[in-house]
Structure formats: C-alpha cells, structure tokens
Design an enzyme around this catalytic site. Sequence first.
Site, PDB file in Angstrom:
ATOM      1  N   LYS A 245      45.958  33.749  61.498  1.00 13.55           N
ATOM      2  CA  LYS A 245      47.159  33.914  60.666  1.00 13.55           C
ATOM      3  C   LYS A 245      47.499  32.559  60.064  1.00 13.55           C
ATOM      4  CE  LYS A 245      51.995  35.347  60.862  1.00 13.55           C
ATOM      5  NZ  LYS A 245      53.042  35.919  61.716  1.00 13.55           N
ATOM      6  N   LYS A 298      45.222  37.317  58.238  1.00 12.93           N
ATOM      7  CA  LYS A 298      46.455  37.461  57.463  1.00 12.93           C
ATOM      8  C   LYS A 298      46.802  36.137  56.803  1.00 12.93           C
ATOM      9  CE  LYS A 298      51.364  38.526  58.101  1.00 12.93           C
ATOM     10  NZ  LYS A 298      52.433  38.834  59.025  1.00 12.93           N
TER      11      LYS A 298
HETATM   12 ZN   LIG Z   1      56.980  35.193  64.096  1.00  9.65          ZN
END
Ligand SMILES: [Zn+2]
Length: 373
Positions: A245, A298
Amino acid sequence: MAFPVTRLRRLRRTAELRNLVTETRLTPDAFVYPMFVCSGEGVRKAVRSMPGVFNLSVDEAVKEAQEVHSLGVPSVILFGLPDKKDEVATGAWADDGIVQQAARAIKREVPGLILMGDVCLCEYMSHGHCGIVKSTFTPKSLGAAVMDAVKPSQRVLAVKGKNREEEDKAIKAAVSAAAHAVQTSFEIDNDSSLELLARTSVSLAKAGIDIIAPSDMMDGRVAAIRRALDEATLINTPILSYAAKFASGYYGPFREAADSAPQFGDRRSYQMDGANLREAMREIEADIEEGADMIMVKPALPYLDVIAAARSRFDLPLAAYQVSGEYAMIEAAAQNGWIERDRVMMESLLSIRRAGASIILTYYAKDAARLLA
Ligand SMILES: [Zn+2]
C-alpha cells in the site's frame, strides 16, 4: 512470417472475431464493492468528491448490499464512520462498533454475500493515524517548546514591544520552534498498534466478517492477526493483506468519505514510497510468510507494474484497489464531457485485470456489473 502473409487485422475484422480472441475478460465475480457505514437510520449522505458514493446507515447499507448481490458482485468491503473517536480506536474493536453492527445486519439479510472488513485504526483515532501515536521525546507542551527556543532577553523585549527588530526575531524563533516541535514530536508506534489491530480483527470476524483485510501497513500485523484469530478459534477466517500500500495522493476523496485524514503529519513513515518496486515485493513476501491468504496492491492504476510483478512472482490470489482518486478523476472528466465515462471505466478495470489482479476492489463494481450483464 511477416507482412503480407501475416496480417494482424484479420482477427479484428468483426465483433465476433474480436470476442473470440480476447485475452482478458472482465466478469462481475472479480469485483468487491467498498461501502462506508455510519450511525443513524435512513441516512444516505453523498460523498462530495465521489459522485454516486454515499455514507450509509446500517439499514441503508443492507439495501445496498442486496443490490450489489443481485448484480452478481460477490463481495463488499466495509469501512466505518464511528460517532466518537479517541486515542485507542475504541470504535474499531468494540462489539457494538459501527462495522460490527453492519456486518451482523448484512449477514442476516444477505447471507450469500462475502463480507470483507477493512482493518485499520485511522477512522477511529482522534488524530487520524493508522496506529498508536507516541511522543518521541520527553513530552513538553508547544508553549514550553517555544519558550525554550527563545532567549530570555528576547522574551522581555517581545512582551514589552520596545524593540521592533528584537520582537520580530523572537516571534520568528517562536514560530520555527513550534513548527519543529510539531514535526518531530510524534511517531506511529508499530508494536503497540498490533494488539489493537488483532483485537479489531477478532471482533470483526465474530460479528460475521468473512475476510479480514488489514490496511494499516504496520510491520508484523498479519502474524499478530493470524495468531489472535487462531486463538479465538477463528481458524477458517482468511486474511487479505493490503501488502503493498503506497502513500498516495489518490486517497484524497476517500479521506472525505471515511473522515480519516491525519490531523498532523502524513503517512509516509508507514505506507510505502511510490518509487519502490523491489521493496513492494519484500512487503508482499513478508506478509505471505506471516500467513496472508491473499495479497493486495493499492492504488491500482498508477501501480500496474507492481501488480504485474506481484502476479509473476507470487501464487496467491492477487487483489488490486482502484482507489477513490482514480474514481474521482474519471467522474470529474466525464462530468465535463471530456471522456466517455463508461468506456473509460471499463478500460481502467480491464487494465487492472490485464496487469494480473484477479480481484478488483472498485467503486464501479455495480455500474460495471450492469454493463457486463
Ligand atoms: Zn488507516
């Protein structure tokens, strides 16, 4: 065999031929629809920067879940907007937390829908960070920090206002001391955050969440969550880890949707640097070793190369999150008449699939499923 024997256009001549040789197919069963749940009844509060996306009270979330399911989308991921925030994210792990309530209600009304629970603390922390915030030096107030940075003689002059130049100097020193104090006085504490993440995961699974999806990016959280789930005899609850992420500008609209913007600093000390592909592979590898059942990248569109690299290197089911900013950009351009919305929507989803994601978390899940029906 080159031209004129080879003519690649031969197989593009008709829609039927193109369909026969298509390499990548989108189907609704690859989609996961994100939902934001809030308290109240009959609430459908529009998220300004994400047209078509709402904050939903539990009763409305149930209706939405029914619609999602009826469109052939197999799963939703739930985010919560608690009424109260604090320094230990109580709303994340409380039995009557907003996501726990929504999970119970949706499980009861739409039992066939797979419920994913995003596990993070930022939506429930008063400071909006994804872990516990610790002061990195002996705590002192901002006022004290300012006083330490300014000489006593300057203080007197500043207070008395006798010497303009000295006064300005004192004020400047005070301002920079204050800025410095704010910048360096906190740290997101990794290890103490793990316990809260594990507690949250167990609470969500007990409430009916089928798949635990930690998005916080603390080191060691997958292992901590797996251990806690197993100890609670939730051995069959899988973990979908937001393994890579990235700290991204594309999360902007989400922060409005989930009311989770950090009140100070940013998330670069725990989310990944967008420049690092090799480090992303290490992050994913670490999560797999800790027991992740599925992995996620992501955002999606600006990181298609990361998705492709993860696909070729790891054998776990791979998810990608088409985030709020990706959605908002398409919506904004379409509203201006600058692009064809549906066409760009499908093209963006296709690109994520082609890069190698088998599961796509997207705000377009419903609309894309309608087009594919
Ligand atoms: Zn968070």
